[in-house]
Design a protein around this motif. Structure first.
Motif, PDB file in Angstrom:
ATOM      1  N   GLY A  75       0.866  -1.227   0.038  1.00  0.00           N
ATOM      2  CA  GLY A  75      -0.064   0.102   0.117  1.00  0.00           C
ATOM      3  C   GLY A  75       0.906   1.195   0.028  1.00  0.00           C
ATOM      4  O   GLY A  75       2.053   1.215   0.161  1.00  0.00           O
ATOM      5  N   TYR A  76       0.292   2.363  -0.125  1.00  0.00           N
ATOM      6  CA  TYR A  76       0.615   3.737  -0.393  1.00  0.00           C
ATOM      7  C   TYR A  76      -0.321   4.561  -0.200  1.00  0.00           C
ATOM      8  O   TYR A  76      -1.506   4.512  -0.303  1.00  0.00           O
ATOM      9  CB  TYR A  76       1.663   3.996  -1.292  1.00  0.00           C
ATOM     10  CG  TYR A  76       1.066   3.522  -2.624  1.00  0.00           C
ATOM     11  CD1 TYR A  76       0.092   4.294  -3.398  1.00  0.00           C
ATOM     12  CD2 TYR A  76       1.273   2.310  -3.305  1.00  0.00           C
ATOM     13  CE1 TYR A  76      -0.522   3.926  -4.589  1.00  0.00           C
ATOM     14  CE2 TYR A  76       0.685   1.931  -4.635  1.00  0.00           C
ATOM     15  CZ  TYR A  76      -0.147   2.624  -5.038  1.00  0.00           C
ATOM     16  OH  TYR A  76      -0.833   2.253  -6.219  1.00  0.00           O
ATOM     17  N   SER A  77       0.147   5.946   0.129  1.00  0.00           N
ATOM     18  CA  SER A  77      -0.886   7.045   0.140  1.00  0.00           C
ATOM     19  C   SER A  77      -0.754   8.024  -0.963  1.00  0.00           C
ATOM     20  O   SER A  77       0.552   8.348  -1.568  1.00  0.00           O
ATOM     21  CB  SER A  77      -0.490   7.824   1.572  1.00  0.00           C
ATOM     22  OG  SER A  77      -0.916   7.189   2.601  1.00  0.00           O
ATOM     23  N   VAL A  78      -1.834   8.349  -1.663  1.00  0.00           N
ATOM     24  CA  VAL A  78      -1.658   9.434  -2.897  1.00  0.00           C
ATOM     25  C   VAL A  78      -2.496  10.530  -2.164  1.00  0.00           C
ATOM     26  O   VAL A  78      -3.769  10.494  -2.023  1.00  0.00           O
ATOM     27  CB  VAL A  78      -2.757   8.755  -3.980  1.00  0.00           C
ATOM     28  CG1 VAL A  78      -2.518   9.852  -5.088  1.00  0.00           C
ATOM     29  CG2 VAL A  78      -1.896   7.663  -4.490  1.00  0.00           C
ATOM     30  N   LYS A  79      -1.707  11.483  -1.884  1.00  0.00           N
ATOM     31  CA  LYS A  79      -2.596  12.786  -1.103  1.00  0.00           C
ATOM     32  C   LYS A  79      -2.661  13.904  -2.399  1.00  0.00           C
ATOM     33  O   LYS A  79      -3.346  14.932  -1.991  1.00  0.00           O
ATOM     34  CB  LYS A  79      -1.817  13.188   0.180  1.00  0.00           C
ATOM     35  CG  LYS A  79      -1.969  11.937   1.050  1.00  0.00           C
ATOM     36  CD  LYS A  79      -1.350  12.383   2.375  1.00  0.00           C
ATOM     37  CE  LYS A  79      -1.221  11.073   3.384  1.00  0.00           C
ATOM     38  NZ  LYS A  79      -2.422  11.369   4.398  1.00  0.00           N
ATOM     39  N   GLY A  82       2.627  16.595  -2.911  1.00  0.00           N
ATOM     40  CA  GLY A  82       3.704  16.552  -3.245  1.00  0.00           C
ATOM     41  C   GLY A  82       4.977  16.031  -2.353  1.00  0.00           C
ATOM     42  O   GLY A  82       6.167  16.195  -2.623  1.00  0.00           O
ATOM     43  N   LYS A  83       4.201  15.782  -1.041  1.00  0.00           N
ATOM     44  CA  LYS A  83       5.095  15.416   0.069  1.00  0.00           C
ATOM     45  C   LYS A  83       5.266  13.931  -0.097  1.00  0.00           C
ATOM     46  O   LYS A  83       4.672  13.059  -0.347  1.00  0.00           O
ATOM     47  CB  LYS A  83       4.747  15.872   1.249  1.00  0.00           C
ATOM     48  CG  LYS A  83       4.597  17.274   1.655  1.00  0.00           C
ATOM     49  CD  LYS A  83       3.812  17.754   2.889  1.00  0.00           C
ATOM     50  CE  LYS A  83       3.481  19.122   2.896  1.00  0.00           C
ATOM     51  NZ  LYS A  83       2.823  19.416   4.166  1.00  0.00           N
ATOM     52  N   GLU A  84       6.536  13.412   0.206  1.00  0.00           N
ATOM     53  CA  GLU A  84       6.883  12.049   0.374  1.00  0.00           C
ATOM     54  C   GLU A  84       6.372  11.300   1.559  1.00  0.00           C
ATOM     55  O   GLU A  84       6.136  11.932   2.641  1.00  0.00           O
ATOM     56  CB  GLU A  84       8.451  11.854   0.525  1.00  0.00           C
ATOM     57  CG  GLU A  84       8.994  11.821  -0.880  1.00  0.00           C
ATOM     58  CD  GLU A  84      10.575  11.346  -0.789  1.00  0.00           C
ATOM     59  OE1 GLU A  84      10.929  11.045  -1.861  1.00  0.00           O
ATOM     60  OE2 GLU A  84      11.031  11.465   0.407  1.00  0.00           O
ATOM     61  N   SER A  85       5.929  10.164   1.382  1.00  0.00           N
ATOM     62  CA  SER A  85       5.388   9.116   2.391  1.00  0.00           C
ATOM     63  C   SER A  85       5.716   7.940   2.226  1.00  0.00           C
ATOM     64  O   SER A  85       5.814   7.561   1.124  1.00  0.00           O
ATOM     65  CB  SER A  85       3.603   9.464   2.408  1.00  0.00           C
ATOM     66  OG  SER A  85       3.105   8.989   1.385  1.00  0.00           O
ATOM     67  N   ASN A  93       7.933  -2.265  -7.446  1.00  0.00           N
ATOM     68  CA  ASN A  93       8.893  -1.459  -7.767  1.00  0.00           C
ATOM     69  C   ASN A  93      10.207  -1.326  -6.616  1.00  0.00           C
ATOM     70  O   ASN A  93      11.275  -0.520  -6.892  1.00  0.00           O
ATOM     71  CB  ASN A  93       8.432  -0.131  -8.201  1.00  0.00           C
ATOM     72  CG  ASN A  93       7.831   0.516  -7.495  1.00  0.00           C
ATOM     73  OD1 ASN A  93       8.130   0.311  -6.206  1.00  0.00           O
ATOM     74  ND2 ASN A  93       6.946   1.393  -7.928  1.00  0.00           N
ATOM     75  N   LYS A  94       9.711  -1.906  -5.547  1.00  0.00           N
ATOM     76  CA  LYS A  94      10.519  -2.049  -4.448  1.00  0.00           C
ATOM     77  C   LYS A  94      10.977  -0.411  -3.691  1.00  0.00           C
ATOM     78  O   LYS A  94      12.026  -0.386  -2.864  1.00  0.00           O
ATOM     79  CB  LYS A  94      11.952  -2.559  -4.719  1.00  0.00           C
ATOM     80  CG  LYS A  94      11.870  -3.933  -4.937  1.00  0.00           C
ATOM     81  CD  LYS A  94      13.042  -4.696  -5.280  1.00  0.00           C
ATOM     82  CE  LYS A  94      12.973  -6.169  -5.369  1.00  0.00           C
ATOM     83  NZ  LYS A  94      13.394  -6.635  -6.621  1.00  0.00           N
ATOM     84  N   ALA A  95       9.948   0.378  -4.110  1.00  0.00           N
ATOM     85  CA  ALA A  95      10.113   1.698  -3.482  1.00  0.00           C
ATOM     86  C   ALA A  95       9.854   1.756  -2.004  1.00  0.00           C
ATOM     87  O   ALA A  95       9.122   0.994  -1.704  1.00  0.00           O
ATOM     88  CB  ALA A  95       9.160   2.670  -4.336  1.00  0.00           C
ATOM     89  N   ASP A  96      10.420   2.801  -1.243  1.00  0.00           N
ATOM     90  CA  ASP A  96      10.241   2.843   0.122  1.00  0.00           C
ATOM     91  C   ASP A  96       9.448   4.235   0.208  1.00  0.00           C
ATOM     92  O   ASP A  96       8.906   4.665   1.573  1.00  0.00           O
ATOM     93  CB  ASP A  96      11.464   2.737   0.837  1.00  0.00           C
ATOM     94  CG  ASP A  96      12.578   3.903   0.601  1.00  0.00           C
ATOM     95  OD1 ASP A  96      12.319   4.725  -0.310  1.00  0.00           O
ATOM     96  OD2 ASP A  96      13.830   3.406   0.817  1.00  0.00           O
ATOM     97  N   LYS A 114      13.420   4.748  -3.977  1.00  0.00           N
ATOM     98  CA  LYS A 114      14.195   3.922  -3.168  1.00  0.00           C
ATOM     99  C   LYS A 114      15.374   4.564  -2.813  1.00  0.00           C
ATOM    100  O   LYS A 114      16.076   4.818  -3.629  1.00  0.00           O
ATOM    101  CB  LYS A 114      14.400   2.683  -4.006  1.00  0.00           C
ATOM    102  CG  LYS A 114      15.012   1.445  -3.057  1.00  0.00           C
ATOM    103  CD  LYS A 114      14.308   0.745  -2.142  1.00  0.00           C
ATOM    104  CE  LYS A 114      15.123  -0.356  -1.659  1.00  0.00           C
ATOM    105  NZ  LYS A 114      14.643  -1.017  -0.240  1.00  0.00           N
ATOM    106  N   ALA A 115      15.398   4.517  -1.548  1.00  0.00           N
ATOM    107  CA  ALA A 115      16.802   5.354  -0.793  1.00  0.00           C
ATOM    108  C   ALA A 115      17.045   6.531  -1.683  1.00  0.00           C
ATOM    109  O   ALA A 115      18.262   6.943  -1.955  1.00  0.00           O
ATOM    110  CB  ALA A 115      17.963   4.483  -1.346  1.00  0.00           C
ATOM    111  N   GLY A 116      16.022   7.401  -1.740  1.00  0.00           N
ATOM    112  CA  GLY A 116      16.162   8.771  -2.281  1.00  0.00           C
ATOM    113  C   GLY A 116      16.345   8.601  -4.013  1.00  0.00           C
ATOM    114  O   GLY A 116      16.350   9.960  -4.377  1.00  0.00           O
ATOM    115  N   LYS A 117      16.146   7.668  -4.808  1.00  0.00           N
ATOM    116  CA  LYS A 117      16.407   7.823  -6.099  1.00  0.00           C
ATOM    117  C   LYS A 117      15.222   7.153  -6.820  1.00  0.00           C
ATOM    118  O   LYS A 117      14.580   6.435  -6.334  1.00  0.00           O
ATOM    119  CB  LYS A 117      17.538   6.770  -6.563  1.00  0.00           C
ATOM    120  CG  LYS A 117      18.889   7.006  -6.028  1.00  0.00           C
ATOM    121  CD  LYS A 117      19.991   6.327  -6.424  1.00  0.00           C
ATOM    122  CE  LYS A 117      21.385   6.868  -5.946  1.00  0.00           C
ATOM    123  NZ  LYS A 117      22.361   6.372  -6.533  1.00  0.00           N
ATOM    124  N   PRO A 118      14.902   7.834  -7.776  1.00  0.00           N
ATOM    125  CA  PRO A 118      13.480   7.626  -8.459  1.00  0.00           C
ATOM    126  C   PRO A 118      13.538   6.235  -8.941  1.00  0.00           C
ATOM    127  O   PRO A 118      14.673   5.759  -9.689  1.00  0.00           O
ATOM    128  CB  PRO A 118      13.464   8.543  -9.424  1.00  0.00           C
ATOM    129  CG  PRO A 118      14.233   9.690  -9.185  1.00  0.00           C
ATOM    130  CD  PRO A 118      15.145   9.107  -8.222  1.00  0.00           C
TER     131      PRO A 118
END
Length: 155
Positions: A75-79, A82-85, A93-96, A114-118
């Motif tokens: 899951g993830y938030s779509v707000k 423009g802020k990261e969550s 995609n292994k994104a954090d 992921k670790a600050g990289k798109p």
């Protein structure tokens, strides 16, 4: 005492109605089922199934069966601010982290990192009729560049 109960009941009804109206004004809110026949996965293979639940706060939960036959859940938030969550679970995609921008009433753009990289850019778009959600995702994967276009039907 009866008056307090009446006022409390009225407040609960008003808040519940407000939540329903908010959900109805947001075309993304609801349950979406992946339509494998209309979706394209490059390079593939696609998952066996996926269901996406999008709530009024922007929380998106995905569950289903991956290409390997194993259950998936993330899951993830779509707000749209423009802020990261943070993302949750085993996102493909292994994104954090995710940041999103609202383009219009029916469109969001997201950047997964992921670790600050798109690692992926994604567009979420609900059709004008509100019955189809299209997710166009482009990014990197272990095997190289990925471009997936998922078509989901509102349940």
């Amino acid at each position: 005492m009866k008056r307090q109960i009446g006022v409390f009941a009225a407040l609960v009804i008003v808040l519940a109605a407000g939540s329903v109206l908010l959900a109805q004004s947001n075309p993304f809110v609801g349950t979406w089922k992946l339509n494998l026949e209309k979706s394209k996965y490059d390079p593939g293979p696609p998952p066996q199934s996926a269901t996406r639940t999008w709530d009024a706060s922007g929380m998106v939960m995905v569950s289903g069966v991956g290409a390997s036959g194993k259950p998936v859940s993330y899951g993830y938030s779509v707000k749209g601010d423009g802020k990261e969550s943070p993302t949750m679970g085993a996102i493909p995609n292994k994104a954090d982290m995710i940041s999103t921008k609202k383009i219009d009433a029916n469109t969001y753009e997201a950047t997964f990192t992921k670790a600050g990289k798109p690692v992926e850019t994604t567009t979420f778009k609900v059709s004008n009729g509100g019955k189809t959600l299209t997710i166009d995702a482009k990014g990197s994967a272990d095997a190289g560049f990925v471009e997936n276009v998922q078509t989901l039907d509102k349940q």
